[in-house]
Write an enzyme that holds these catalytic residues in place. Sequence first.
Site, PDB file in Angstrom:
ATOM      1  N   GLU A   1      68.503 112.071  55.835  1.00 51.30           N
ATOM      2  CA  GLU A   1      68.082 113.080  56.817  1.00 51.30           C
ATOM      3  C   GLU A   1      66.946 112.547  57.690  1.00 51.30           C
ATOM      4  O   GLU A   1      66.427 111.454  57.468  1.00 51.30           O
ATOM      5  CB  GLU A   1      67.567 114.340  56.089  1.00 51.30           C
ATOM      6  CG  GLU A   1      68.629 115.392  55.826  1.00 51.30           C
ATOM      7  CD  GLU A   1      68.944 116.221  57.059  1.00 51.30           C
ATOM      8  OE1 GLU A   1      68.382 115.942  58.140  1.00 51.30           O
ATOM      9  OE2 GLU A   1      69.777 117.131  56.956  1.00 51.30           O
TER      10      GLU A   1
ATOM     11  N   ARG B   1      62.242 125.147  50.474  1.00 52.16           N
ATOM     12  CA  ARG B   1      61.652 123.850  50.777  1.00 52.16           C
ATOM     13  C   ARG B   1      61.725 123.642  52.276  1.00 52.16           C
ATOM     14  O   ARG B   1      62.546 124.272  52.966  1.00 52.16           O
ATOM     15  CB  ARG B   1      62.380 122.715  50.058  1.00 52.16           C
ATOM     16  CG  ARG B   1      63.810 122.499  50.508  1.00 52.16           C
ATOM     17  CD  ARG B   1      64.368 121.173  49.995  1.00 52.16           C
ATOM     18  NE  ARG B   1      65.801 121.068  50.203  1.00 52.16           N
ATOM     19  CZ  ARG B   1      66.381 120.666  51.339  1.00 52.16           C
ATOM     20  NH1 ARG B   1      65.648 120.366  52.396  1.00 52.16           N
ATOM     21  NH2 ARG B   1      67.694 120.587  51.430  1.00 52.16           N
TER      22      ARG B   1
ATOM     23  N   ASN C   1      62.729 121.633  55.674  1.00 51.35           N
ATOM     24  CA  ASN C   1      63.941 120.912  56.058  1.00 51.35           C
ATOM     25  C   ASN C   1      63.670 120.149  57.351  1.00 51.35           C
ATOM     26  O   ASN C   1      62.759 119.335  57.360  1.00 51.35           O
ATOM     27  CB  ASN C   1      65.093 121.930  56.147  1.00 51.35           C
ATOM     28  CG  ASN C   1      66.449 121.307  56.065  1.00 51.35           C
ATOM     29  OD1 ASN C   1      66.644 120.345  55.330  1.00 51.35           O
ATOM     30  ND2 ASN C   1      67.410 121.828  56.814  1.00 51.35           N
TER      31      ASN C   1
ATOM     32  N   GLU D   1      70.632 127.903  49.253  1.00 46.30           N
ATOM     33  CA  GLU D   1      71.454 128.166  50.441  1.00 46.30           C
ATOM     34  C   GLU D   1      72.113 129.541  50.427  1.00 46.30           C
ATOM     35  O   GLU D   1      73.262 129.697  50.814  1.00 46.30           O
ATOM     36  CB  GLU D   1      72.487 127.038  50.654  1.00 46.30           C
ATOM     37  CG  GLU D   1      71.812 125.679  50.777  1.00 46.30           C
ATOM     38  CD  GLU D   1      72.742 124.537  51.189  1.00 46.30           C
ATOM     39  OE1 GLU D   1      73.907 124.791  51.496  1.00 46.30           O
ATOM     40  OE2 GLU D   1      72.265 123.378  51.191  1.00 46.30           O
TER      41      GLU D   1
ATOM     42  N   ASN E   1      67.716 124.284  60.726  1.00 44.87           N
ATOM     43  CA  ASN E   1      68.011 122.909  61.090  1.00 44.87           C
ATOM     44  C   ASN E   1      67.716 122.688  62.558  1.00 44.87           C
ATOM     45  O   ASN E   1      67.663 123.615  63.349  1.00 44.87           O
ATOM     46  CB  ASN E   1      69.490 122.591  60.789  1.00 44.87           C
ATOM     47  CG  ASN E   1      69.653 121.906  59.440  1.00 44.87           C
ATOM     48  OD1 ASN E   1      68.904 120.984  59.117  1.00 44.87           O
ATOM     49  ND2 ASN E   1      70.630 122.350  58.667  1.00 44.87           N
TER      50      ASN E   1
ATOM     51  N   ASP F   1      74.060 120.616  62.095  1.00 42.39           N
ATOM     52  CA  ASP F   1      72.890 120.190  61.317  1.00 42.39           C
ATOM     53  C   ASP F   1      71.850 119.634  62.292  1.00 42.39           C
ATOM     54  O   ASP F   1      71.513 120.298  63.272  1.00 42.39           O
ATOM     55  CB  ASP F   1      73.352 119.202  60.225  1.00 42.39           C
ATOM     56  CG  ASP F   1      72.341 119.064  59.095  1.00 42.39           C
ATOM     57  OD1 ASP F   1      71.141 119.260  59.345  1.00 42.39           O
ATOM     58  OD2 ASP F   1      72.731 118.740  57.962  1.00 42.39           O
TER      59      ASP F   1
HETATM   60  C1  BGC Z   1      70.064 120.567  54.422  1.00 42.71           C
HETATM   61  C2  BGC Z   1      71.137 120.651  53.373  1.00 42.71           C
HETATM   62  C3  BGC Z   1      72.199 121.608  53.841  1.00 42.71           C
HETATM   63  C4  BGC Z   1      72.716 121.190  55.188  1.00 42.71           C
HETATM   64  C5  BGC Z   1      73.737 122.150  55.740  1.00 42.71           C
HETATM   65  C6  BGC Z   1      70.688 120.131  55.696  1.00 42.71           C
HETATM   66  O1  BGC Z   1      69.720 120.041  56.685  1.00 42.71           O
HETATM   67  O2  BGC Z   1      69.017 119.703  54.056  1.00 42.71           O
HETATM   68  O3  BGC Z   1      70.570 121.076  52.153  1.00 42.71           O
HETATM   69  O4  BGC Z   1      73.248 121.702  52.915  1.00 42.71           O
HETATM   70  O5  BGC Z   1      71.646 121.075  56.097  1.00 42.71           O
HETATM   71  O6  BGC Z   1      73.976 121.959  57.094  1.00 42.71           O
HETATM   72 CA    CA Z   2      69.077 118.766  58.566  1.00 46.23          CA
END
Ligand code: BGC
Ligand code: CA
Length: 321
Positions: A47, A130, A132, A151, A178, A228
């Site tokens: 990521e 957490r 992201n 989630e 995201n 994402d």
């Molecule tokens: C998260 C994952 C998640 C995914 C879904 C990511 O940014 O870190 O945990 O499953 O996005 O799009």
């Molecule tokens: Ca992400």
Amino acid sequence: MVAEAASRWIDGKSARSTRSVKAQQVMASGQHDGVNVTVKADALLGEGPVWDGPTETLYWLDIKGKYLHALSPARGKSTKVQLSTEVGAVAPRSGGGLVAAARCGFCFLDPVTGNLTAIADPESHLPNNRFNDGSVDPSGSFVAGSMDDLETAPSGTVYRLDPEGKVTVLFGGYVICNGPVFSRDGRTLYFSDSVSRRILSFPYDPADGSVGDASVFARLMEADGYPDGLTVDADGGVWCAHWGGGRITRFTADGKVDGIVEIPVPHVTSCTFGGPDYRTLYVTTARWGLAPGRLKQFPLSGSLFAVDVGVHGLPLPTFAG
Ligand code: BGC
Ligand code: CA
């Protein structure tokens, strides 16, 4: 490590029809077809790629493996350092080092030792959350969103950490936050509401961090996976990584599909422009959420890809704190 990078670009007009045939063939056959693996890795949840101009380093994270990776393409060197907790996003600080959004809140991160120094934790009362994705706005503030690690609960919030260390809430109520990235003038904040398969755009004022009402910038179909990580190119195009969709899509600034880059693994998590001239699109991927059979079918899951897409990015702002 492979230095050369090339892409398989499908023009937006024919993207839908060609995608379903070609991409599935590429993915099923395991061929890479011009998209190069620049770091063969087995990241659980690769990521947060970000290019640090002064050191010519591509930093990226394995959130679940708790690693910070550093790639120096000029030196052909790839290293990683273990972290004490899950870090979702990092960004270079103006004076060197990194700012981080971690499970334990906003921190400074020493990229050599991996040491984290706490700044502020706005979610100490939410143990299932957490941090992201995140990025820096043009005024030098770090904007990052949180998520429910299971989630399910809409407990994700997007915060702004200003250079003085003050944290403010921008918006919230999402399961997985995201994206957050900015248009070049900083007046638009793009955000992936992954669960609802929508990319939203918010009017944004970098001077004071005020946010207007959301509009839907783009929607993904079920077959496209989930939006994402995002990045914006020099022409204002918005690039979206498809979790469960095996690709990156470029949208024009008015939200139309302009083209697709196929990536030969299903869980494509994020992308950013890097390299000395910002002409390489670096793409992170994940093993997370793939059953053993799928991992066998897509063994490059968790690797870092480098793609020359013929469009370039620009240096991103750095955290002024
Ligand atoms: C998260 C994952 C998640 C995914 C879904 C990511 O940014 O870190 O945990 O499953 O996005 O799009
Ligand atoms: Ca992400």
